[in-house]
Design a protein around this motif. Structure first.
Motif, PDB file in Angstrom:
ATOM      1  N   MET A  89       6.677   2.569  -5.203  1.00 38.54           N
ATOM      2  CA  MET A  89       6.194   2.604  -3.757  1.00 38.54           C
ATOM      3  C   MET A  89       7.181   2.394  -2.908  1.00 38.54           C
ATOM      4  O   MET A  89       7.175   2.693  -1.615  1.00 38.54           O
ATOM      5  CB  MET A  89       4.886   1.805  -3.509  1.00 38.54           C
ATOM      6  CG  MET A  89       5.308   0.416  -3.228  1.00 38.54           C
ATOM      7  SD  MET A  89       3.352  -0.246  -3.258  1.00 38.54           S
ATOM      8  CE  MET A  89       2.765   0.450  -1.581  1.00 38.54           C
ATOM      9  N   TYR A 110       7.007   1.449   3.804  1.00 40.01           N
ATOM     10  CA  TYR A 110       8.073   1.326   3.182  1.00 40.01           C
ATOM     11  C   TYR A 110       9.238   2.092   3.081  1.00 40.01           C
ATOM     12  O   TYR A 110       9.587   2.925   2.671  1.00 40.01           O
ATOM     13  CB  TYR A 110       7.784   1.210   1.322  1.00 40.01           C
ATOM     14  CG  TYR A 110       6.607   0.329   1.170  1.00 40.01           C
ATOM     15  CD1 TYR A 110       7.111  -0.957   0.885  1.00 40.01           C
ATOM     16  CD2 TYR A 110       5.219   0.586   1.175  1.00 40.01           C
ATOM     17  CE1 TYR A 110       5.889  -2.152   0.506  1.00 40.01           C
ATOM     18  CE2 TYR A 110       4.511  -0.446   0.949  1.00 40.01           C
ATOM     19  CZ  TYR A 110       4.894  -1.791   0.667  1.00 40.01           C
ATOM     20  OH  TYR A 110       3.796  -2.679   0.343  1.00 40.01           O
ATOM     21  N   PHE A 153       9.448  -6.414   2.516  1.00 42.21           N
ATOM     22  CA  PHE A 153       8.451  -6.638   1.379  1.00 42.21           C
ATOM     23  C   PHE A 153       9.336  -7.563   0.467  1.00 42.21           C
ATOM     24  O   PHE A 153       8.478  -8.437  -0.124  1.00 42.21           O
ATOM     25  CB  PHE A 153       8.060  -5.474   0.772  1.00 42.21           C
ATOM     26  CG  PHE A 153       6.986  -5.587  -0.364  1.00 42.21           C
ATOM     27  CD1 PHE A 153       5.815  -6.394  -0.066  1.00 42.21           C
ATOM     28  CD2 PHE A 153       7.227  -5.349  -1.594  1.00 42.21           C
ATOM     29  CE1 PHE A 153       4.992  -6.997  -1.019  1.00 42.21           C
ATOM     30  CE2 PHE A 153       6.417  -5.745  -2.520  1.00 42.21           C
ATOM     31  CZ  PHE A 153       5.361  -6.489  -2.555  1.00 42.21           C
ATOM     32  N   ILE A 178       9.162 -10.935   1.394  1.00 36.04           N
ATOM     33  CA  ILE A 178       7.886 -11.519   1.408  1.00 36.04           C
ATOM     34  C   ILE A 178       7.526 -12.078   0.030  1.00 36.04           C
ATOM     35  O   ILE A 178       6.981 -13.047  -0.170  1.00 36.04           O
ATOM     36  CB  ILE A 178       6.657 -10.411   1.737  1.00 36.04           C
ATOM     37  CG1 ILE A 178       6.720 -10.200   3.133  1.00 36.04           C
ATOM     38  CG2 ILE A 178       5.504 -10.699   1.467  1.00 36.04           C
ATOM     39  CD1 ILE A 178       5.978  -8.817   3.852  1.00 36.04           C
ATOM     40  N   TYR A 206       3.337 -16.422   0.297  1.00 35.08           N
ATOM     41  CA  TYR A 206       2.905 -15.331  -0.322  1.00 35.08           C
ATOM     42  C   TYR A 206       2.706 -15.757  -1.817  1.00 35.08           C
ATOM     43  O   TYR A 206       3.824 -15.579  -2.640  1.00 35.08           O
ATOM     44  CB  TYR A 206       3.869 -14.277  -0.001  1.00 35.08           C
ATOM     45  CG  TYR A 206       3.362 -12.786  -0.680  1.00 35.08           C
ATOM     46  CD1 TYR A 206       2.323 -12.069   0.016  1.00 35.08           C
ATOM     47  CD2 TYR A 206       4.066 -12.351  -1.637  1.00 35.08           C
ATOM     48  CE1 TYR A 206       1.639 -11.038  -0.429  1.00 35.08           C
ATOM     49  CE2 TYR A 206       3.274 -11.257  -2.284  1.00 35.08           C
ATOM     50  CZ  TYR A 206       2.257 -10.387  -1.705  1.00 35.08           C
ATOM     51  OH  TYR A 206       1.741  -9.422  -2.174  1.00 35.08           O
ATOM     52  N   GLY A 239       1.493  -6.577  -9.768  1.00 38.02           N
ATOM     53  CA  GLY A 239       1.615  -6.893  -8.203  1.00 38.02           C
ATOM     54  C   GLY A 239       0.630  -6.925  -7.195  1.00 38.02           C
ATOM     55  O   GLY A 239       0.706  -6.877  -6.036  1.00 38.02           O
ATOM     56  N   SER A 240      -0.719  -6.496  -8.120  1.00 34.62           N
ATOM     57  CA  SER A 240      -1.918  -6.331  -7.273  1.00 34.62           C
ATOM     58  C   SER A 240      -1.711  -4.925  -6.335  1.00 34.62           C
ATOM     59  O   SER A 240      -2.335  -5.031  -5.344  1.00 34.62           O
ATOM     60  CB  SER A 240      -2.302  -7.504  -6.682  1.00 34.62           C
ATOM     61  OG  SER A 240      -3.688  -7.373  -6.264  1.00 34.62           O
ATOM     62  N   THR A 241      -0.786  -4.287  -6.942  1.00 37.62           N
ATOM     63  CA  THR A 241      -0.550  -2.724  -5.823  1.00 37.62           C
ATOM     64  C   THR A 241      -2.125  -2.326  -5.894  1.00 37.62           C
ATOM     65  O   THR A 241      -2.352  -1.372  -4.845  1.00 37.62           O
ATOM     66  CB  THR A 241       0.444  -1.979  -6.353  1.00 37.62           C
ATOM     67  OG1 THR A 241       1.585  -2.858  -6.284  1.00 37.62           O
ATOM     68  CG2 THR A 241       0.526  -0.888  -5.561  1.00 37.62           C
ATOM     69  N   ASN A 260      -4.161  -2.388  -2.870  1.00 37.30           N
ATOM     70  CA  ASN A 260      -3.900  -1.459  -1.658  1.00 37.30           C
ATOM     71  C   ASN A 260      -4.642  -0.020  -1.701  1.00 37.30           C
ATOM     72  O   ASN A 260      -4.420   0.887  -0.984  1.00 37.30           O
ATOM     73  CB  ASN A 260      -2.348  -1.139  -1.329  1.00 37.30           C
ATOM     74  CG  ASN A 260      -1.407  -2.531  -1.012  1.00 37.30           C
ATOM     75  OD1 ASN A 260      -0.770  -2.705  -1.700  1.00 37.30           O
ATOM     76  ND2 ASN A 260      -2.106  -3.137  -0.466  1.00 37.30           N
ATOM     77  N   MET A 269      -4.343  -5.569   7.533  1.00 37.10           N
ATOM     78  CA  MET A 269      -3.106  -5.891   8.504  1.00 37.10           C
ATOM     79  C   MET A 269      -3.413  -4.709   9.597  1.00 37.10           C
ATOM     80  O   MET A 269      -3.679  -3.817   9.412  1.00 37.10           O
ATOM     81  CB  MET A 269      -1.780  -5.534   7.753  1.00 37.10           C
ATOM     82  CG  MET A 269      -1.419  -6.488   6.893  1.00 37.10           C
ATOM     83  SD  MET A 269       0.397  -6.425   6.917  1.00 37.10           S
ATOM     84  CE  MET A 269       1.064  -4.888   6.570  1.00 37.10           C
ATOM     85  N   GLU A 272      -2.720  -1.578   6.687  1.00 32.49           N
ATOM     86  CA  GLU A 272      -2.913  -1.787   5.434  1.00 32.49           C
ATOM     87  C   GLU A 272      -4.226  -2.631   4.847  1.00 32.49           C
ATOM     88  O   GLU A 272      -4.684  -3.388   5.782  1.00 32.49           O
ATOM     89  CB  GLU A 272      -1.787  -2.697   4.822  1.00 32.49           C
ATOM     90  CG  GLU A 272      -1.807  -2.907   3.284  1.00 32.49           C
ATOM     91  CD  GLU A 272      -0.771  -4.032   2.804  1.00 32.49           C
ATOM     92  OE1 GLU A 272       0.247  -3.600   2.209  1.00 32.49           O
ATOM     93  OE2 GLU A 272      -0.524  -5.104   3.240  1.00 32.49           O
ATOM     94  N   SER A 330      -5.692  -4.827   1.809  1.00 32.37           N
ATOM     95  CA  SER A 330      -5.057  -5.486   0.441  1.00 32.37           C
ATOM     96  C   SER A 330      -6.433  -6.184  -0.307  1.00 32.37           C
ATOM     97  O   SER A 330      -7.042  -7.241   0.271  1.00 32.37           O
ATOM     98  CB  SER A 330      -4.009  -6.489   0.669  1.00 32.37           C
ATOM     99  OG  SER A 330      -3.626  -6.904  -0.455  1.00 32.37           O
TER     100      SER A 330
HETATM  101  C1  AVI Z   1       2.403  -4.260  -2.316  1.00 31.12           C
HETATM  102  N1  AVI Z   1       1.138  -4.998  -1.915  1.00 31.12           N
HETATM  103  C2  AVI Z   1       0.674  -5.295  -3.329  1.00 31.12           C
HETATM  104  C3  AVI Z   1       1.489  -5.966  -0.948  1.00 31.12           C
HETATM  105  C4  AVI Z   1      -0.010  -6.782  -1.035  1.00 31.12           C
HETATM  106  O1  AVI Z   1      -0.081  -7.900  -0.749  1.00 31.12           O
HETATM  107  O2  AVI Z   1      -0.933  -6.032  -0.672  1.00 31.12           O
HETATM  108  C5  AVI Z   1       2.038  -5.520   0.267  1.00 31.12           C
HETATM  109  C6  AVI Z   1       1.894  -6.443   1.356  1.00 31.12           C
HETATM  110  N2  AVI Z   1       1.506  -6.327   2.658  1.00 31.12           N
HETATM  111  C7  AVI Z   1       1.681  -7.816   3.035  1.00 31.12           C
HETATM  112  N3  AVI Z   1       2.207  -8.535   2.264  1.00 31.12           N
HETATM  113  C8  AVI Z   1       2.602  -8.005   1.243  1.00 31.12           C
END
Ligand code: AVI
Length: 317
Positions: A1, A37, A45, A48, A54, A159-161, A164, A250, A278, A280
């Motif tokens: 992604m 992205y 990212f 992060i 995180y 990654g728990s994508t 999203n 977000m 976003e 999550s």
């Molecule tokens: C890519 N995804 C799994 C991240 C999430 O945790 O949802 C994207 C992210 N957004 C903010 N921090 C990380």
């Protein structure tokens, strides 16, 4: 992604523009999270994922490391790993190392450079591995490459994508993964768990302000690539918990009454109004199990870290 380098093609430019214009014309303004992205967004990212606040990357990596023997047993001998949204392939090595004589690796991603880098790295690291990168959006409908070696196919979506994706998208994704691996296949999916809201919000509004930069970069990207005139200092990053959707959202919060343009199109923002950028989603074992079942899978194993922050699910058809 993660779109590492390439400038937008004509088709992508049109798609970006129409997603933004259409999204900003809705009562709740919204822009799909895939546009976060660009090169800068991908770098932010990655930053992060290394932050103390995180926790998901750290927790998932700890699970994959601790469960190497179980992963090997689950996948069986000579498997072919199919990684969806492979990106930089950080966790890939860890999983390939766990498997017993893996025969193949198929990384799937839209980010050309990341995809090739990851594919080459794995080829060098695992000498006899059959590697075929597939440059596709993992949410689109596509087939596996031809000439794949025989062996159990194991889908990998870390990654728990999956968080999203909304419920319909997540089910469609899991169904396609099942079609790709076939009735003798398997899957390993990383999923972030529901927990104290305070912990969740800290992860999405970190003390170093990297997530804020990541979110605001979307406006910078619109200005740069679509000729927008958003004033970044007139918006603020906001992370909030949506209890009904069980998701951290977000948003970009407008700090004042203002207008912004993209070419000929003008958009009005009221003070306090937001752009949703976003979601999550967070799951528990039952919730994710039910989703997986709707897509034709069953949960074979569910491995959590010590603090029960994150879960790696091993799925069988
Ligand atoms: C890519 N995804 C799994 C991240 C999430 O945790 O949802 C994207 C992210 N957004 C903010 N921090 C990380």
């Amino acid at each position: 992604m993660h779109d590492l380098t390439a400038p937008l093609s004509h088709g992508d430019y049109n798609l970006f523009r129409s997603d933004v214009v259409e999204g900003l014309s809705r009562p709740q303004k919204t822009i799909p999270c895939r546009w976060l992205y660009d090169e800068r967004g991908s770098d932010l990212f990655e930053e992060i994922t290394r932050l103390e606040d995180y926790y998901p990357t750290r927790a998932e990596t700890a699970i994959l490391r601790a469960r190497q023997p179980e992963l090997q047993q689950f996948a069986g001998p000579g498997p072919i790993l199919i990684e969806y949204g492979a990106g930089a392939g950080v966790k890939t090595e860890l999983v390939l190392e766990s498997l017993a004589e893996p025969r193949g690796y198929v990384p799937i991603d839209v980010a050309h450079e990341y995809l090739l880098q990851t594919a080459h790295r794995m080829e060098r690291r695992f000498r006899s591995l059959w590697v075929r990168p597939v440059e596709r959006d993992f949410m689109s409908a596509f087939e596996m490459p031809t000439g794949m070696p025989a062996g159990r196919r194991v889908g990998f979506f870390p990654g728990s994508t999956i968080g999203n994706l909304d419920a319909a998208e997540a089910e469609a994704f899991l169904s396609q993964m099942l079609r790709h691996v076939g009735p003798d296949g398997a899957a390993i999916v990383g999923v972030d768990l529901v927990k104290q809201v305070e912990t969740l919000l800290r992860a999405y509004d970190d003390s170093k302000g990297v997530t804020a930069q990541f979110n605001l970069n979307l406006l910078a990207r619109i200005n740069r690539e679509l000729g927008g005139d958003f004033r970044l200092d007139h918006f603020r990053h906001l992370a909030k918990w949506n209890d009904a959707d069980r998701a951290v959202e977000m948003h970009l919060l407008s700090l004042t009454d203002q207008w912004a343009s993209i070419g000929q199109r003008r958009f009005q923002f009221r003070e306090g109004e937001t752009i949703h950028t976003e979601s999550s989603r967070k799951y528990d074992r039952e919730g994710f199990g039910a989703l997986a079942e709707r897509a034709g899978w069953r949960v074979s194993q569910a491995w959590k870290d010590d603090k029960r922050l994150f879960c790696v699910f091993a799925l069988s058809p």
